[in-house]
Design an enzyme around this catalytic site. Structure first.
Site, mmCIF file in Angstrom:
data_model
loop_
_atom_site.group_PDB
_atom_site.id
_atom_site.type_symbol
_atom_site.label_atom_id
_atom_site.label_comp_id
_atom_site.label_asym_id
_atom_site.label_seq_id
_atom_site.Cartn_x
_atom_site.Cartn_y
_atom_site.Cartn_z
ATOM 1 N N THR A 153 -18.308 65.409 17.205
ATOM 2 C CA THR A 153 -17.254 65.106 18.353
ATOM 3 C C THR A 153 -17.409 66.611 18.946
ATOM 4 O O THR A 153 -17.384 66.066 20.029
ATOM 5 C CB THR A 153 -16.005 65.356 16.780
ATOM 6 N N LYS A 179 -22.939 68.005 11.934
ATOM 7 C CA LYS A 179 -21.848 68.261 12.579
ATOM 8 C C LYS A 179 -20.935 69.050 12.546
ATOM 9 O O LYS A 179 -20.682 69.368 11.539
ATOM 10 C CB LYS A 179 -22.062 66.537 12.918
ATOM 11 N N THR A 190 -14.488 70.987 10.634
ATOM 12 C CA THR A 190 -14.716 69.560 9.932
ATOM 13 C C THR A 190 -16.146 69.042 10.338
ATOM 14 O O THR A 190 -17.289 69.935 11.277
ATOM 15 C CB THR A 190 -13.849 68.457 10.951
ATOM 16 N N GLU A 274 -16.415 76.117 18.284
ATOM 17 C CA GLU A 274 -14.885 75.923 19.748
ATOM 18 C C GLU A 274 -15.041 76.514 20.469
ATOM 19 O O GLU A 274 -14.208 77.549 19.649
ATOM 20 C CB GLU A 274 -14.027 74.922 19.343
ATOM 21 N N ASN A 398 -8.420 72.599 21.293
ATOM 22 C CA ASN A 398 -7.597 71.964 20.742
ATOM 23 C C ASN A 398 -6.126 71.237 20.758
ATOM 24 O O ASN A 398 -6.435 71.148 19.741
ATOM 25 C CB ASN A 398 -8.042 72.909 19.047
ATOM 26 N N SER A 403 -6.561 64.599 23.593
ATOM 27 C CA SER A 403 -6.453 63.632 25.663
ATOM 28 C C SER A 403 -7.349 62.690 26.214
ATOM 29 O O SER A 403 -8.601 63.014 25.666
ATOM 30 C CB SER A 403 -6.200 65.677 26.301
#
Length: 403
Positions: A153, A179, A190, A274, A398, A403
């Site tokens: 993702t 992942k 996640t 991230e 995040n 978007s």
């Protein structure tokens, strides 16, 4: 940018396990977002799942199917979590399983569904329905790396690793993919992980091996302290190789190799966190028990003040000290606490070291990777937790996620 992490160049196929991947346009057209793993008859499967009370529809159905039948196929989609979708989400997960089963000539409860992505949105069922036949026609034992890409993702790098394990009974192979990069604090992030071996292992023993390895790996990482609705780690044994069970003299070697592989995958998730610019190892020693050691490590790992200081490369060690002090440890004696950054001793016996020099600590924290060592002086127990810094990009990623 991932911290000292590259995509694997190749992964070792596992006899008796075949993958396929395809673009179902669940996320955006132009990249694979569905994958299918099919196992030969006789394979055994073990799984560990999220404990989130809002566990996604595919999690609930996968657990139910595992209790009913021997799994033969695992279907994964990215871009949509099918979580928080109520009865319709449950029906959609069941419909996906039935469609795969129809294509492969299996019973529906032999198919396990997995989803990852945005919570609260319904699956685009017509797209999944059209993609499933393409998956069943493209199965290939060499499809591991493509599957690792398809389940991503916000990941920037596909994550996978392989091991060859020499045993008295012969050589076994382990391969796994994972992942995850945000919403990471597994509780079994996640995150999803799929691992397989060509060993022949009874289902109960396979479950034992997975649980023995998950605590030191996927349950020892955190990016942001958020536990996902969709976490799962699955271990498959195809039975194409040597027979192995918990009473076999090689069993500890197998479990150690599995744990090593899972730690590599877990750390890859943190390295690809991230917005991460730092990969941080928190090593706690001298605890009264392992749970206490983990509580201290996670308290520091979840401190936004520590994580932002790490992003800045600022050796503001008071933030570490404060986090240790608020960890849920009964009757902590601060005179027993030691803190070091790599080999730079900062605090000894609860007091700042007289020979501490901030420039030395700054050099440590400016590195892409460093270790925080915390001694509690209470016992012999230890724990290791891996985490990342908290950067501007984490907020941006995040904030813009939908978007």
């Amino acid at each position: 940018m991932a911290v000292n992490l590259r995509a694997p160049e190749a992964l070792i196929p596992i006899a008796g396990a075949r993958w396929a991947s395809t673009d179902a346009a669940i996320k955006k057209p132009g990249g694979d977002d569905m994958a299918l793993l099919v196992l030969d008859e006789g394979a055994t499967v073990a799984g560990v799942f999220t404990r989130n009370a809002f566990a996604a529809a595919p999690v609930a159905l996968a657990k139910h199917h595992m209790a009913c039948a021997a799994p033969r196929a695992l279907l994964i989609n990215s871009g949509n979590a099918n979580a928080g979708t109520g009865r319709e989400g449950e029906a959609d997960a069941a419909a996906c399983c039935a469609r795969v089963a129809e294509e492969l000539g299996l019973a529906a409860d032999q198919v396990l569904p997995f989803s990852t992505g945005v919570i609260g949105e319904k699956l685009p069922m017509s797209r999944l329905d059209n993609a499933i036949p393409r998956l069943t026609r493209a199965l290939d034992s060499h499809g591991w790396l493509a599957a690792a890409r398809a389940i991503m993702t916000t990941d920037t790098v596909p994550k996978g690793a392989s091991r060859r394990v020499r045993l008295e009974a012969g050589e076994l192979t382990l391969t796994g993919i994972a992942k995850g990069s945000g919403m990471i604090r597994p509780d079994m992030a996640t995150m999803l992980s799929f691992l397989a071996t060509d060993a022949a292992v009874p289902a109960a023993d396979l479950d034992l091996a997975l649980h023995a390895a998950v605590g030191a790996s996927f349950n020892s990482i955190t990016v942001d302290g958020d536990t996902s609705t969709n976490d799962a780690a699955m271990l498959c044994a195809t039975g194409a190789g040597a027979a192995l069970d918990r009473d076999h003299p090689d069993w500890p070697v197998f479990v150690a190799a599995l744990r090593d592989l899972m730690i590599e995958l877990a750390c890859a998730i943190v390295r690809d966190a991230e917005g991460a610019t730092r990969f941080i190892t928190l090593a706690v020693s001298g605890a009264a028990d392992a749970d206490e050691a983990r509580q201290v490590a996670f308290t520091v790992a979840h401190s936004p003040l520590f994580k932002t200081a790490a992003f800045a490369g600022d050796p503001n060690w008071g933030r570490i000290l404060a986090a240790v002090g608020r960890a849920p440890v009964a009757d902590l004696v601060i005179d027993g606490v030691d803190i070091a950054l790599d080999e730079v001793a900062v605090v000894a016996g609860g007091q700042p070291r007289e020979d501490y020099r901030e420039a030395d600590a700054a050099r440590v924290m400016s590195q892409p990777e460093f270790r925080v060592r915390i001694g509690l002086g209470r016992g012999e127990a230890t724990a290791t937790v891996w985490t990342s810094d908290l950067s501007y990009d984490y907020v941006r990623i995040n904030a813009e996620y939908r978007s």
